[in-house]
Design an enzyme around this catalytic site. Structure first.
Site, PDB file in Angstrom:
ATOM      1  N   ASN A 185       1.222  -1.057   0.520  1.00  0.00           N
ATOM      2  CA  ASN A 185      -0.030  -0.230  -0.286  1.00  0.00           C
ATOM      3  C   ASN A 185       0.376   1.529  -0.183  1.00  0.00           C
ATOM      4  O   ASN A 185       2.086   0.907   0.783  1.00  0.00           O
ATOM      5  CB  ASN A 185      -0.627   0.266   0.993  1.00  0.00           C
ATOM      6  CG  ASN A 185      -1.617  -1.361   0.701  1.00  0.00           C
ATOM      7  OD1 ASN A 185      -2.358  -1.811  -0.085  1.00  0.00           O
ATOM      8  ND2 ASN A 185      -2.298  -1.170   2.521  1.00  0.00           N
ATOM      9  N   HIS A 216       6.021  -0.976  -3.002  1.00  0.00           N
ATOM     10  CA  HIS A 216       5.456  -0.370  -4.132  1.00  0.00           C
ATOM     11  C   HIS A 216       5.193   1.514  -4.097  1.00  0.00           C
ATOM     12  O   HIS A 216       4.751   1.777  -4.819  1.00  0.00           O
ATOM     13  CB  HIS A 216       3.006  -0.355  -4.353  1.00  0.00           C
ATOM     14  CG  HIS A 216       3.927  -1.549  -4.930  1.00  0.00           C
ATOM     15  ND1 HIS A 216       2.993  -1.857  -4.857  1.00  0.00           N
ATOM     16  CD2 HIS A 216       4.642  -2.566  -4.630  1.00  0.00           C
ATOM     17  CE1 HIS A 216       3.154  -3.938  -5.410  1.00  0.00           C
ATOM     18  NE2 HIS A 216       4.036  -3.859  -5.591  1.00  0.00           N
ATOM     19  N   CYS A 250      17.024  13.697 -10.268  1.00  0.00           N
ATOM     20  CA  CYS A 250      17.614  14.057  -8.446  1.00  0.00           C
ATOM     21  C   CYS A 250      17.219  12.496  -8.160  1.00  0.00           C
ATOM     22  O   CYS A 250      17.827  12.077  -7.244  1.00  0.00           O
ATOM     23  CB  CYS A 250      16.792  15.017  -8.033  1.00  0.00           C
ATOM     24  SG  CYS A 250      17.593  16.187  -8.338  1.00  0.00           S
ATOM     25  N   CYS A 283      17.535  20.135  -8.305  1.00  0.00           N
ATOM     26  CA  CYS A 283      17.821  20.512  -9.437  1.00  0.00           C
ATOM     27  C   CYS A 283      17.252  22.023  -9.991  1.00  0.00           C
ATOM     28  O   CYS A 283      18.167  22.443 -11.233  1.00  0.00           O
ATOM     29  CB  CYS A 283      18.190  19.687 -10.341  1.00  0.00           C
ATOM     30  SG  CYS A 283      16.316  18.982 -11.233  1.00  0.00           S
ATOM     31  N   THR A 315      -4.601  -9.254   0.759  1.00  0.00           N
ATOM     32  CA  THR A 315      -3.981  -8.603  -0.652  1.00  0.00           C
ATOM     33  C   THR A 315      -4.431 -10.346  -1.789  1.00  0.00           C
ATOM     34  O   THR A 315      -4.429 -11.221  -1.215  1.00  0.00           O
ATOM     35  CB  THR A 315      -2.445  -9.154  -0.759  1.00  0.00           C
ATOM     36  OG1 THR A 315      -2.108  -8.875  -2.421  1.00  0.00           O
ATOM     37  CG2 THR A 315      -1.383  -9.788  -0.176  1.00  0.00           C
ATOM     38  N   ASN A 323      -7.555 -12.594   4.909  1.00  0.00           N
ATOM     39  CA  ASN A 323      -8.279 -12.003   3.879  1.00  0.00           C
ATOM     40  C   ASN A 323     -10.272 -12.178   4.056  1.00  0.00           C
ATOM     41  O   ASN A 323     -10.158 -13.099   4.185  1.00  0.00           O
ATOM     42  CB  ASN A 323      -8.028 -12.614   3.045  1.00  0.00           C
ATOM     43  CG  ASN A 323      -7.320 -11.775   1.443  1.00  0.00           C
ATOM     44  OD1 ASN A 323      -6.505 -11.124   1.305  1.00  0.00           O
ATOM     45  ND2 ASN A 323      -7.784 -12.008   0.428  1.00  0.00           N
ATOM     46  N   LEU A 324     -10.225 -10.781   2.951  1.00  0.00           N
ATOM     47  CA  LEU A 324     -11.890 -11.313   3.204  1.00  0.00           C
ATOM     48  C   LEU A 324     -11.956 -12.681   2.054  1.00  0.00           C
ATOM     49  O   LEU A 324     -13.173 -13.589   2.893  1.00  0.00           O
ATOM     50  CB  LEU A 324     -12.257 -10.038   2.131  1.00  0.00           C
ATOM     51  CG  LEU A 324     -13.918  -9.810   2.581  1.00  0.00           C
ATOM     52  CD1 LEU A 324     -14.018  -9.779   3.636  1.00  0.00           C
ATOM     53  CD2 LEU A 324     -14.185  -8.662   1.461  1.00  0.00           C
ATOM     54  N   GLU A 325     -11.291 -12.430   1.351  1.00  0.00           N
ATOM     55  CA  GLU A 325     -11.944 -14.091   0.233  1.00  0.00           C
ATOM     56  C   GLU A 325     -10.509 -14.551   0.165  1.00  0.00           C
ATOM     57  O   GLU A 325      -8.790 -13.681  -0.191  1.00  0.00           O
ATOM     58  CB  GLU A 325     -12.794 -14.325  -1.051  1.00  0.00           C
ATOM     59  CG  GLU A 325     -11.912 -12.657  -1.756  1.00  0.00           C
ATOM     60  CD  GLU A 325     -12.879 -11.715  -2.820  1.00  0.00           C
ATOM     61  OE1 GLU A 325     -13.705 -11.989  -2.358  1.00  0.00           O
ATOM     62  OE2 GLU A 325     -11.905 -11.788  -3.706  1.00  0.00           O
ATOM     63  N   ALA A 383     -10.449  -7.916   7.505  1.00  0.00           N
ATOM     64  CA  ALA A 383      -9.490  -7.688   8.631  1.00  0.00           C
ATOM     65  C   ALA A 383      -9.195  -6.993  10.108  1.00  0.00           C
ATOM     66  O   ALA A 383      -8.602  -8.033  11.179  1.00  0.00           O
ATOM     67  CB  ALA A 383      -8.593  -6.537   7.593  1.00  0.00           C
TER      68      ALA A 383
HETATM   69  N1  APR Z   1     -11.123  -7.468   4.957  1.00  0.00           N
HETATM   70  C1  APR Z   1      -9.711  -8.653   4.563  1.00  0.00           C
HETATM   71  N2  APR Z   1      -9.728  -8.473   3.307  1.00  0.00           N
HETATM   72  C2  APR Z   1     -10.239  -7.247   2.120  1.00  0.00           C
HETATM   73  C3  APR Z   1     -10.796  -6.369   2.952  1.00  0.00           C
HETATM   74  C4  APR Z   1     -11.313  -6.772   4.145  1.00  0.00           C
HETATM   75  N3  APR Z   1     -12.267  -5.779   4.608  1.00  0.00           N
HETATM   76  N4  APR Z   1     -11.799  -5.686   1.813  1.00  0.00           N
HETATM   77  C5  APR Z   1     -11.509  -7.084   1.044  1.00  0.00           C
HETATM   78  N5  APR Z   1      -9.435  -7.633   0.858  1.00  0.00           N
HETATM   79  C6  APR Z   1      -8.990  -8.187   0.545  1.00  0.00           C
HETATM   80  C7  APR Z   1     -10.424  -8.840  -1.020  1.00  0.00           C
HETATM   81  O1  APR Z   1     -10.466 -10.042  -0.947  1.00  0.00           O
HETATM   82  C8  APR Z   1      -8.629  -8.977  -2.381  1.00  0.00           C
HETATM   83  O2  APR Z   1      -8.255 -10.646  -2.426  1.00  0.00           O
HETATM   84  O3  APR Z   1      -7.986  -7.347  -0.145  1.00  0.00           O
HETATM   85  C9  APR Z   1      -7.154  -8.142  -1.680  1.00  0.00           C
HETATM   86  C10 APR Z   1      -7.060  -6.636  -2.476  1.00  0.00           C
HETATM   87  O4  APR Z   1      -6.571  -7.265  -3.343  1.00  0.00           O
HETATM   88  P1  APR Z   1      -6.687  -5.771  -4.641  1.00  0.00           P
HETATM   89  O5  APR Z   1      -7.385  -5.096  -5.045  1.00  0.00           O
HETATM   90  O6  APR Z   1      -5.870  -6.918  -5.637  1.00  0.00           O
HETATM   91  O7  APR Z   1      -5.406  -5.099  -3.666  1.00  0.00           O
HETATM   92  P2  APR Z   1      -3.800  -5.917  -3.605  1.00  0.00           P
HETATM   93  O8  APR Z   1      -3.558  -7.060  -3.401  1.00  0.00           O
HETATM   94  O9  APR Z   1      -2.571  -5.241  -2.370  1.00  0.00           O
HETATM   95  O10 APR Z   1      -3.183  -5.469  -5.064  1.00  0.00           O
HETATM   96  C11 APR Z   1      -1.508  -5.317  -4.768  1.00  0.00           C
HETATM   97  O11 APR Z   1      -1.312  -4.414  -7.376  1.00  0.00           O
HETATM   98  O12 APR Z   1      -2.742  -2.644  -8.805  1.00  0.00           O
HETATM   99  C12 APR Z   1      -1.847  -3.190  -7.991  1.00  0.00           C
HETATM  100  O13 APR Z   1       0.473  -1.754  -6.685  1.00  0.00           O
HETATM  101  C13 APR Z   1      -0.870  -2.430  -6.633  1.00  0.00           C
HETATM  102  O14 APR Z   1      -0.152  -2.694  -4.562  1.00  0.00           O
HETATM  103  C14 APR Z   1      -1.282  -2.700  -5.682  1.00  0.00           C
HETATM  104  C15 APR Z   1      -1.091  -4.223  -6.079  1.00  0.00           C
END
Ligand code: APR
Length: 243
Positions: free
Chosen positions: A97, A114, A125, A144, A182, A208-210, A226
């Site tokens: 994030n 990231h 620079c 610069c 993630t 994770n949510l899913e 979370a």
């Molecule tokens: N609690 C836990 N998990 C959650 C919640 C929640 N309240 N809401 C959503 N999620 C989960 C979703 O189920 C999903 O698996 O968070 C994840 C978000 O996934 P992405 O939207 O793909 O985000 P992320 O994995 O951080 O993306 C990675 O992709 O676009 C690039 O640079 C950007 O850092 C980012 C990277």
């Protein structure tokens, strides 16, 4: 969850899902950021070269919303800061994030692989520096003096993530690897769990949510929000450590 060595370092990977309940959008959920704008246009060096003003506008809007009232760390960020304070060994948070919610919750051992929304850098620079205002082509680099050379200090697709050596060292040494919020779509972060499993010494957990793309690679995958999962998981870890 097995007993984790109280002197065992912990690595926590976080993604957009940990900040969702703080009011920040994720990327790939149905109403996510990439459902509203093409990542090729706003999150690649080619997109920036094509239309820098459009890229600045995209990050300016996200920088403004992060600074606006109502966006605060949630209990998941706070629980990770507590774990860093109370665990008997280093706890490193590696976040994908670009928000500052981990810092604001009190985490100090933190890597933004990231980049950071509240920092910019000059393409000449290279040194990043704090920036909370809108950024435009008319701004000159304070070092610069060149106008039009400033860009968000954010890692775009096709660019190298930051501090990878330090991250891989921590993954090599950890006793516990936790992945939070993630989707497991983007490498190298999505490959961390496979590397930890290959070494075979650490316990691996997904909160994770899913289920993420790599859910089957974790010893444990706990599903939920979370803000509920992370505080409960930290309490379980610390309570067992004291047991
Ligand atoms: N609690 C836990 N998990 C959650 C919640 C929640 N309240 N809401 C959503 N999620 C989960 C979703 O189920 C999903 O698996 O968070 C994840 C978000 O996934 P992405 O939207 O793909 O985000 P992320 O994995 O951080 O993306 C990675 O992709 O676009 C690039 O640079 C950007 O850092 C980012 C990277």
């Amino acid at each position: 969850m097995p007993q984790i060595d109280r002197n065992g370092p912990i690595v926590v990977l976080t993604g957009a899902g940990i900040s969702k309940e703080s009011g920040l959008d994720t990327f790939r959920d149905k109403d996510g950021i990439w459902s509203k704008v093409r990542l090729e246009d706003v999150a690649t060096p080619e997109g920036f070269a094509r239309d820098p003003a459009r890229v600045h506008a995209f990050y300016n809007a996200r920088r403004r919303s992060l600074a606006e009232d109502g966006i605060h760390p949630n209990s998941a960020h706070a629980a990770l800061a507590r774990l860093e304070r109370e665990w008997g060994a280093p706890v490193l948070v590696v976040t994908q994030n670009i928000d500052d919610l981990h810092e604001r919750a009190g985490s100090t051992n933190l890597i933004h692989m990231h980049g950071e929304l509240l920092k910019i850098r000059c393409r000449r620079c290279a040194e990043p520096f704090p920036w909370t205002d809108d950024l435009g082509l008319d701004h000159a680099c304070p070092d610069c003096g060149r106008p039009g050379m400033l860009r968000p200090h954010v890692v775009w697709f096709g660019e190298m993530p930051l501090e990878m050596e330090r991250i891989f060292e921590a993954l090599e040494a950890c006793a516990l690897f936790v992945s939070i919020g993630t989707s497991g779509h983007v490498y190298p972060a999505a490959g961390f769990v496979a590397g930890v499993r290959k070494r075979g010494l650490a316990h691996t957990v997904e909160l994770n949510l899913e289920p993420s793309e790599g859910a089957s690679l974790f010893h444990e995958s706990r599903l939920g929000r979370a803000s509920e999962l992370v505080p409960a998981f930290v309490e379980e870890l610390l309570h067992r450590q004291d047991a």
